[in-house]
Motif scaffolding. Structure first.
Motif, PDB file in Angstrom:
ATOM      1  N   VAL A   1       0.837  -1.205   0.000  1.00 39.95           N
ATOM      2  CA  VAL A   1       0.000   0.000   0.000  1.00 39.95           C
ATOM      3  C   VAL A   1       0.869   1.251   0.000  1.00 39.95           C
ATOM      4  O   VAL A   1       0.617   2.204  -0.749  1.00 39.95           O
ATOM      5  CB  VAL A   1      -0.947  -0.011   1.214  1.00 39.95           C
ATOM      6  CG1 VAL A   1      -1.680   1.331   1.334  1.00 39.95           C
ATOM      7  CG2 VAL A   1      -1.957  -1.141   1.084  1.00 39.95           C
ATOM      8  N   ALA A   2       1.910   1.255   0.849  1.00 37.23           N
ATOM      9  CA  ALA A   2       2.783   2.429   0.942  1.00 37.23           C
ATOM     10  C   ALA A   2       3.501   2.688  -0.376  1.00 37.23           C
ATOM     11  O   ALA A   2       3.755   3.846  -0.741  1.00 37.23           O
ATOM     12  CB  ALA A   2       3.801   2.241   2.066  1.00 37.23           C
TER      13      ALA A   2
ATOM     14  N   LEU B   1      -5.735   0.042   1.624  1.00 33.45           N
ATOM     15  CA  LEU B   1      -5.574   1.136   0.674  1.00 33.45           C
ATOM     16  C   LEU B   1      -6.654   2.191   0.886  1.00 33.45           C
ATOM     17  O   LEU B   1      -6.421   3.390   0.704  1.00 33.45           O
ATOM     18  CB  LEU B   1      -5.627   0.598  -0.754  1.00 33.45           C
ATOM     19  CG  LEU B   1      -5.416   1.613  -1.889  1.00 33.45           C
ATOM     20  CD1 LEU B   1      -4.000   2.177  -1.831  1.00 33.45           C
ATOM     21  CD2 LEU B   1      -5.680   0.975  -3.234  1.00 33.45           C
ATOM     22  N   ALA B   2      -7.835   1.725   1.300  1.00 31.13           N
ATOM     23  CA  ALA B   2      -8.938   2.652   1.543  1.00 31.13           C
ATOM     24  C   ALA B   2      -8.880   3.273   2.933  1.00 31.13           C
ATOM     25  O   ALA B   2      -9.308   4.411   3.129  1.00 31.13           O
ATOM     26  CB  ALA B   2     -10.270   1.923   1.356  1.00 31.13           C
ATOM     27  N   VAL B   3      -8.337   2.525   3.909  1.00 30.16           N
ATOM     28  CA  VAL B   3      -8.378   2.979   5.305  1.00 30.16           C
ATOM     29  C   VAL B   3      -7.151   3.780   5.718  1.00 30.16           C
ATOM     30  O   VAL B   3      -7.267   4.860   6.306  1.00 30.16           O
ATOM     31  CB  VAL B   3      -8.562   1.771   6.252  1.00 30.16           C
ATOM     32  CG1 VAL B   3      -8.405   2.198   7.713  1.00 30.16           C
ATOM     33  CG2 VAL B   3      -9.928   1.142   6.030  1.00 30.16           C
ATOM     34  N   LEU B   4      -5.950   3.262   5.433  1.00 30.00           N
ATOM     35  CA  LEU B   4      -4.737   3.913   5.932  1.00 30.00           C
ATOM     36  C   LEU B   4      -4.619   5.384   5.533  1.00 30.00           C
ATOM     37  O   LEU B   4      -4.253   6.216   6.376  1.00 30.00           O
ATOM     38  CB  LEU B   4      -3.491   3.133   5.476  1.00 30.00           C
ATOM     39  CG  LEU B   4      -3.316   1.720   6.038  1.00 30.00           C
ATOM     40  CD1 LEU B   4      -1.953   1.163   5.653  1.00 30.00           C
ATOM     41  CD2 LEU B   4      -3.469   1.699   7.548  1.00 30.00           C
TER      42      LEU B   4
ATOM     43  N   GLN C   1       4.938   7.997   9.130  1.00 31.35           N
ATOM     44  CA  GLN C   1       3.557   7.715   9.511  1.00 31.35           C
ATOM     45  C   GLN C   1       3.181   6.277   9.185  1.00 31.35           C
ATOM     46  O   GLN C   1       2.495   5.610   9.973  1.00 31.35           O
ATOM     47  CB  GLN C   1       2.610   8.685   8.796  1.00 31.35           C
ATOM     48  CG  GLN C   1       2.789  10.140   9.223  1.00 31.35           C
ATOM     49  CD  GLN C   1       1.803  11.056   8.522  1.00 31.35           C
ATOM     50  OE1 GLN C   1       0.617  11.068   8.837  1.00 31.35           O
ATOM     51  NE2 GLN C   1       2.302  11.837   7.560  1.00 31.35           N
ATOM     52  N   TYR C   2       3.620   5.787   8.030  1.00 36.59           N
ATOM     53  CA  TYR C   2       3.364   4.386   7.692  1.00 36.59           C
ATOM     54  C   TYR C   2       4.059   3.447   8.679  1.00 36.59           C
ATOM     55  O   TYR C   2       3.517   2.400   9.056  1.00 36.59           O
ATOM     56  CB  TYR C   2       3.827   4.083   6.270  1.00 36.59           C
ATOM     57  CG  TYR C   2       2.808   4.399   5.206  1.00 36.59           C
ATOM     58  CD1 TYR C   2       1.568   3.745   5.184  1.00 36.59           C
ATOM     59  CD2 TYR C   2       3.054   5.341   4.211  1.00 36.59           C
ATOM     60  CE1 TYR C   2       0.623   4.023   4.206  1.00 36.59           C
ATOM     61  CE2 TYR C   2       2.112   5.632   3.225  1.00 36.59           C
ATOM     62  CZ  TYR C   2       0.900   4.962   3.233  1.00 36.59           C
ATOM     63  OH  TYR C   2      -0.041   5.241   2.266  1.00 36.59           O
ATOM     64  N   LEU C   3       5.263   3.823   9.110  1.00 30.23           N
ATOM     65  CA  LEU C   3       5.983   3.004  10.088  1.00 30.23           C
ATOM     66  C   LEU C   3       5.224   2.944  11.415  1.00 30.23           C
ATOM     67  O   LEU C   3       5.099   1.881  12.031  1.00 30.23           O
ATOM     68  CB  LEU C   3       7.395   3.552  10.311  1.00 30.23           C
ATOM     69  CG  LEU C   3       8.388   3.339   9.164  1.00 30.23           C
ATOM     70  CD1 LEU C   3       9.699   4.054   9.457  1.00 30.23           C
ATOM     71  CD2 LEU C   3       8.641   1.847   8.944  1.00 30.23           C
ATOM     72  N   ILE C   4       4.718   4.100  11.852  1.00 27.42           N
ATOM     73  CA  ILE C   4       3.960   4.154  13.109  1.00 27.42           C
ATOM     74  C   ILE C   4       2.695   3.303  12.994  1.00 27.42           C
ATOM     75  O   ILE C   4       2.380   2.507  13.891  1.00 27.42           O
ATOM     76  CB  ILE C   4       3.598   5.611  13.468  1.00 27.42           C
ATOM     77  CG1 ILE C   4       4.856   6.382  13.851  1.00 27.42           C
ATOM     78  CG2 ILE C   4       2.579   5.646  14.609  1.00 27.42           C
ATOM     79  CD1 ILE C   4       4.633   7.871  14.011  1.00 27.42           C
ATOM     80  N   MET C   5       1.986   3.454  11.885  1.00 28.73           N
ATOM     81  CA  MET C   5       0.760   2.681  11.708  1.00 28.73           C
ATOM     82  C   MET C   5       1.062   1.185  11.585  1.00 28.73           C
ATOM     83  O   MET C   5       0.322   0.349  12.129  1.00 28.73           O
ATOM     84  CB  MET C   5       0.003   3.184  10.477  1.00 28.73           C
ATOM     85  CG  MET C   5      -0.640   4.545  10.677  1.00 28.73           C
ATOM     86  SD  MET C   5      -1.830   5.002   9.376  1.00 28.73           S
ATOM     87  CE  MET C   5      -0.716   5.236   7.987  1.00 28.73           C
TER      88      MET C   5
END
Length: 209
Positions: A57-58, A132-135, A148-152
């Motif tokens: 996704v990222a 893909l819709a939520v993050l 931010q992706y790492l934190i999530m």
């Protein structure tokens, strides 16, 4: 990412992880067959699959699955076949007489269990499209996206590890209550049915435009 946004995402992670799915079924199946300590390797594999999904996704590849019918279908049907394979294995799982001092069933190889968990999550295109819709809803586009992706990702993995530990431990406790091959066979076939049901549900997943 603000603390308020993270807390909202944290709550969403618990809701998503607690929702019964193929990962929960696989964790319970491993707990039933191998006990908690060995069965938990499946949960670790699930997290590797989750890492792949987040990375996809990222990297923007998730958009391909959302828009390409061929890519979506190939991954979906691979997932369906793999879940049916697990259903067949669970249906044929051997039984044994269990007493208070008896150890759990024959040990599963850790790498095999990890790979099983990885395949279950990695072969679920619905999860990729869902993320893909939520993050992006929790992203602050004015801030660096990688951090931010790492934190999530760390948040999702931590929550899922806790939840899957619960599922695995619950099934391992059930193993202690089984006293006869007939009871074990019934439970094995119940899990086989759940795997088959998960495969059936995956066949109904459709790519949305």
């Amino acid at each position: 990412m603000s603390i308020e946004t993270w807390l909202a995402f944290f709550v969403a992670c618990w809701i998503i992880s607690l929702s019964p799915g193929a990962g929960a079924i696989a964790s319970m199946s491993s707990g039933l067959n191998y006990g908690f300590a060995r069965g938990y390797w499946t949960a670790l594999g699930l997290q590797l699959g989750l890492v792949i999904q987040i990375a996809v996704v990222a990297a923007g590849v998730g958009a391909l699955l959302a828009t390409s019918a061929l890519a979506f279908s190939l991954i979906k049907w691979f997932g369906v076949l793999y879940l049916l394979y697990l259903a067949l294995r669970q249906w044929r799982a051997p039984t044994m007489q269990v007493d208070e001092t008896h150890a759990p069933r024959a040990l599963g190889q850790p790498l095999t269990l990890v790979f099983r968990g990885l395949l279950i999550n990695a072969s679920n295109p619905k999860a990729v499209v869902f993320m893909l819709a939520v993050l992006p809803q929790f992203l602050d586009v004015s801030q660096p996206l990688l951090s931010q992706y790492l934190i999530m990702g760390l948040t999702m993995i931590t929550v899922d590890l806790i939840v899957m530990a619960g599922y695995t431990g619950l099934a391992a406790r059930v193993l202690r209550l089984l006293r006869s091959p007939r009871q074990q066979r019934l439970l094995n076939r119940t899990f086989a049915g759940l795997f088959a049901a998960a495969a059936g549900m995956l066949t109904l997943v459709r790519r949305t435009a």
